[in-house]
Design an enzyme around this catalytic site. Structure first.
Site, mmCIF file in Angstrom:
data_model
loop_
_atom_site.group_PDB
_atom_site.id
_atom_site.type_symbol
_atom_site.label_atom_id
_atom_site.label_comp_id
_atom_site.label_asym_id
_atom_site.label_seq_id
_atom_site.Cartn_x
_atom_site.Cartn_y
_atom_site.Cartn_z
ATOM 1 N N LYS A 147 24.778 34.284 44.935
ATOM 2 C CA LYS A 147 25.475 35.645 44.901
ATOM 3 C C LYS A 147 26.672 35.420 44.216
ATOM 4 O O LYS A 147 27.860 34.931 44.741
ATOM 5 C CB LYS A 147 25.836 35.852 46.548
ATOM 6 C CG LYS A 147 26.357 37.357 46.684
ATOM 7 C CD LYS A 147 27.484 37.499 47.654
ATOM 8 C CE LYS A 147 28.754 37.611 47.326
ATOM 9 N NZ LYS A 147 29.247 38.395 46.292
ATOM 10 N N GLU A 222 35.349 24.818 46.827
ATOM 11 C CA GLU A 222 36.186 24.889 46.070
ATOM 12 C C GLU A 222 37.382 25.920 46.015
ATOM 13 O O GLU A 222 36.720 26.944 45.748
ATOM 14 C CB GLU A 222 35.794 24.761 44.573
ATOM 15 C CG GLU A 222 36.451 24.010 43.450
ATOM 16 C CD GLU A 222 37.367 25.010 42.777
ATOM 17 O OE1 GLU A 222 38.449 24.933 43.196
ATOM 18 O OE2 GLU A 222 36.865 25.614 41.814
ATOM 19 N N CYS A 256 42.215 28.353 39.438
ATOM 20 C CA CYS A 256 42.482 27.661 40.777
ATOM 21 C C CYS A 256 43.424 26.430 40.237
ATOM 22 O O CYS A 256 44.108 26.271 41.058
ATOM 23 C CB CYS A 256 41.139 27.262 41.364
ATOM 24 S SG CYS A 256 39.855 26.592 40.314
ATOM 25 N N GLU A 356 49.240 30.885 46.418
ATOM 26 C CA GLU A 356 48.451 31.172 45.450
ATOM 27 C C GLU A 356 48.914 32.484 44.587
ATOM 28 O O GLU A 356 48.334 33.375 45.572
ATOM 29 C CB GLU A 356 47.017 30.782 45.672
ATOM 30 C CG GLU A 356 46.194 30.458 44.207
ATOM 31 C CD GLU A 356 44.959 30.365 44.539
ATOM 32 O OE1 GLU A 356 44.006 30.755 45.179
ATOM 33 O OE2 GLU A 356 44.376 29.472 43.696
HETATM 34 P P1 NAP Z 1 37.153 35.720 47.574
HETATM 35 O O1 NAP Z 1 37.181 36.773 48.495
HETATM 36 O O2 NAP Z 1 37.153 34.434 48.218
HETATM 37 O O3 NAP Z 1 35.568 35.803 46.845
HETATM 38 C C1 NAP Z 1 34.701 34.825 46.446
HETATM 39 C C2 NAP Z 1 33.383 34.916 46.625
HETATM 40 O O4 NAP Z 1 32.877 35.042 48.182
HETATM 41 C C3 NAP Z 1 32.882 36.408 46.207
HETATM 42 O O5 NAP Z 1 31.535 36.476 45.809
HETATM 43 C C4 NAP Z 1 32.949 37.322 47.355
HETATM 44 O O6 NAP Z 1 32.162 38.498 47.688
HETATM 45 C C5 NAP Z 1 32.513 36.389 48.524
HETATM 46 N N1 NAP Z 1 32.818 36.664 49.815
HETATM 47 C C6 NAP Z 1 33.637 37.447 50.399
HETATM 48 N N2 NAP Z 1 33.958 37.457 51.704
HETATM 49 C C7 NAP Z 1 32.891 36.532 52.073
HETATM 50 C C8 NAP Z 1 32.292 36.104 53.454
HETATM 51 N N3 NAP Z 1 32.864 36.689 54.594
HETATM 52 N N4 NAP Z 1 31.322 35.217 53.280
HETATM 53 C C9 NAP Z 1 31.008 34.828 52.147
HETATM 54 N N5 NAP Z 1 31.215 35.155 50.966
HETATM 55 C C10 NAP Z 1 32.247 36.031 50.978
HETATM 56 O O7 NAP Z 1 38.000 35.853 46.303
HETATM 57 P P2 NAP Z 1 38.658 37.137 46.071
HETATM 58 O O8 NAP Z 1 38.859 38.131 46.982
HETATM 59 O O9 NAP Z 1 37.685 37.473 44.668
HETATM 60 O O10 NAP Z 1 40.013 36.670 45.317
HETATM 61 C C11 NAP Z 1 40.948 36.604 46.533
HETATM 62 C C12 NAP Z 1 41.906 35.569 46.263
HETATM 63 O O11 NAP Z 1 41.215 34.192 46.263
HETATM 64 C C13 NAP Z 1 42.538 35.345 44.678
HETATM 65 O O12 NAP Z 1 43.509 36.162 44.607
HETATM 66 C C14 NAP Z 1 42.658 33.714 44.572
HETATM 67 O O13 NAP Z 1 44.003 33.444 45.087
HETATM 68 C C15 NAP Z 1 41.612 33.236 45.376
HETATM 69 N N6 NAP Z 1 40.552 32.735 44.360
HETATM 70 C C16 NAP Z 1 40.251 31.496 44.272
HETATM 71 C C17 NAP Z 1 39.415 31.240 43.354
HETATM 72 C C18 NAP Z 1 39.164 29.687 43.045
HETATM 73 O O14 NAP Z 1 38.547 29.351 42.031
HETATM 74 N N7 NAP Z 1 39.442 28.589 43.736
HETATM 75 C C19 NAP Z 1 38.509 31.869 42.793
HETATM 76 C C20 NAP Z 1 38.736 33.352 43.073
HETATM 77 C C21 NAP Z 1 39.821 33.634 43.767
HETATM 78 P P3 NAP Z 1 32.806 39.677 46.969
HETATM 79 O O15 NAP Z 1 31.858 40.057 45.518
HETATM 80 O O16 NAP Z 1 32.483 40.956 48.000
HETATM 81 O O17 NAP Z 1 34.097 39.789 46.439
#
Ligand code: NAP
Ligand code: MG
Length: 452
Positions: A147, A222, A256, A356
């Site tokens: 996904k 990660e 990240c 972050e």
């Molecule tokens: P996120 O919410 O953690 O999303 C990452 C993935 O997880 C997406 O595919 C997301 O789906 C999915 N997801 C969301 N809620 C979930 C749940 N309850 N159970 C399982 N999977 C779920 O990250 P984001 O909203 O895109 O970004 C928010 C913040 O996360 C960023 O600002 C940053 O600080 C951090 N981030 C870190 C990394 C990294 O590389 N470590 C990467 C991206 C973001 P959807 O398609 O619905 O969003």
């Protein structure tokens, strides 16, 4: 899906349901018995066929990443396209020397594929984050359900076409688009999924771990970081500023491992700030279709608002603006553009030093001696990466070995694809890349008493 540079709709995807997920898991489960039995040679061959097909789609991948993420076309090629390719080639190479069994005394120890793996990926590296997981899973003999982020789903659709062209056996790869709330939650709580590998935010990582606990599912996470970049007092400040700036603006700061805290010796502070002021305003950014641009917009309006919030917070908490600041850059009112922003007089307890930001925002913190630098570097819940810039070998080694983080980069050394990638502390659990990445998708079995 919105193109973040134009704010216009670039395409639509299906919003997957639990029924869609169940069908995908059933297909992965059905394919597991035969795929898990394939030989190492067959899997090496498959990974190389995937890489060959991936190379044929080069132009499409570059274009789609530029459109969905807003990465400038040169970065889409040099980073996003190549990282995705490198993981498939590297996994094939790792398999050549990988031992799936060994003997210890009277025991035969076997490493067997863990089963159906659920892969959940973010938007910031649409090819890299998916490919590192997929290459390791395929190398290990696992079948998968992927996904991708709903913000950047199109690169994964190209991957699906690549796998089809490469002859990935039926049911080994399954793509389910949709939201985290439905498909993501469905994956982490699915009784027929054996392992979840996730990249993204800490909050979602926690939720996945809680869900996975109910079926004692293994998880690899990660998560984020707040990585320190320690500049030694023997550094050339111009060179140090170049390295510091490049590691905070890369991918518009949506990385990240971004070097978001810059630790500078107090005696060199003014010289360093002058160097940053000389470098940053000359870095071209803007339209991702323009080849000379180094970075583009943020991925979404939500991300834009988040970064604006942190810039505001930095000002409120008393940090000093060196460059950038709130609002959109002049001439870039359309698209989710932010000004590359540098704060100094930051103390490590400020919000901008602890949380972050995921945008092109640098926080400069000064230190008196190396012990204090290490203390500040480690004063964070995160432990994903660390950076050192300097000349003295002993000091470099001291900092590199004292930072509690999964990967350390000295003087901007190039990445090593065979080396493990992952976090200490709240930056995650487990490792990706190379043979360490493959190990995540394996269970260890010991057999004693087989007649010889
Ligand atoms: P996120 O919410 O953690 O999303 C990452 C993935 O997880 C997406 O595919 C997301 O789906 C999915 N997801 C969301 N809620 C979930 C749940 N309850 N159970 C399982 N999977 C779920 O990250 P984001 O909203 O895109 O970004 C928010 C913040 O996360 C960023 O600002 C940053 O600080 C951090 N981030 C870190 C990394 C990294 O590389 N470590 C990467 C991206 C973001 P959807 O398609 O619905 O969003
Ligand atoms: Mg989300």
């Amino acid at each position: 899906m919105i193109n973040p540079a134009t704010e216009e709709v670039m395409g639509r995807i299906s919003d997957g349901t639990i029924e869609d997920l169940n069908r995908a898991v059933a297909a992965a489960r059905a394919a597991f018995p035969s795929y898990s039995q394939t030989s190492k040679e067959e899997r090496i061959d498959l990974l190389n066929r995937i890489a060959d097909e991936y190379e044929k789609r080069k132009e499409d991948i570059i274009e789609v990443v530029t459109q969905e993420l807003g990465a400038p076309i040169t970065i889409s090629e040099k980073t996003h396209y190549y990282m995705g390719l490198a993981h498939f080639r590297q996994a094939a190479k790792e398999l050549e020397d990988f031992e799936f069994s060994e003997r210890r005394g009277g025991a035969l120890i076997r490493k067997e594929p863990i089963g159906v793996s659920g892969l959940i990926t973010p938007w910031n590296f649409p090819t890299n984050q998916t490919s590192t997981k997929l290459a390791s899973a395929f190398a290990a003999g696992c079948t998968v359900v992927l996904k991708p982020s709903e913000l950047t789903p199109f690169a994964a659709i190209i991957l699906a076409e690549i796998f089809d062209a490469a002859g990935v056996p039926k049911g080994v790869f399954n793509l389910v688009n949709g939201s985290g709330e439905v498909v993501g939650n469905g994956i982490s709580s699915h009784p027929d999924i054996d392992f979840v590998s996730f990249t993204g935010s800490g909050a979602v990582g926690q939720k996945i771990t809680e869900n996975a606990a109910k079926t004692i599912k293994k998880v690899a996470l990660e998560l984020g970081g707040k990585s320190p970049l320690v500049i030694l007092d023997d550094s050339d400040m111009m060179k140090a500023a170049q390295i510091a700036v490049s590691n905070v603006i890369f991918n518009t700061g949506q990385v990240c491992v971004a070097a978001s805290r810059t630790l500078v010796p107090k005696s060199k502070h003014d010289e360093f700030v002058e160097a940053v002021k000389a470098i940053l305003p000359n870095i071209p950014y803007g339209d991702p279709q323009e080849k000379s641009n180094i970075f583009g917009p943020l991925v979404s309006e939500r991300q834009y608002n988040r970064v604006q919030g942190y810039i505001q917070k930095g000002i409120e908490e008393g940090a000093t603006l060196v460059c950038g600041g709130p609002g959109k850059p002049e001439g870039l009112e359309k698209g989710y553009y932010v000004k590359p922003t540098v704060f100094t007089n930051v103390t490590n307890d400020m919000t901008i030093a602890q949380e972050e930001i995921f945008g092109p925002v640098m926080s400069i913190i000064t230190y008196e001696d190396l012990d204090e630098a290490i203390e500040i570097a480690n004063d964070t819940i995160y432990g994903l990466a660390g950076y050192v810039v300097g000349e003295d070998k002993e000091k470099i080694e001291k900092v590199a070995t004292s930072i509690r983080a999964g990967s350390i980069r000295v003087n901007n050394a190039p990445a090593e694809m065979s080396a493990p990638f992952g976090g200490f502390k709240q930056s995650g659990i487990g490792r990706e890349w190379g043979s360490y990445g493959i190990e995540e998708y394996l269970e260890v079995k010991s057999i004693v008493g087989i007649p010889s």
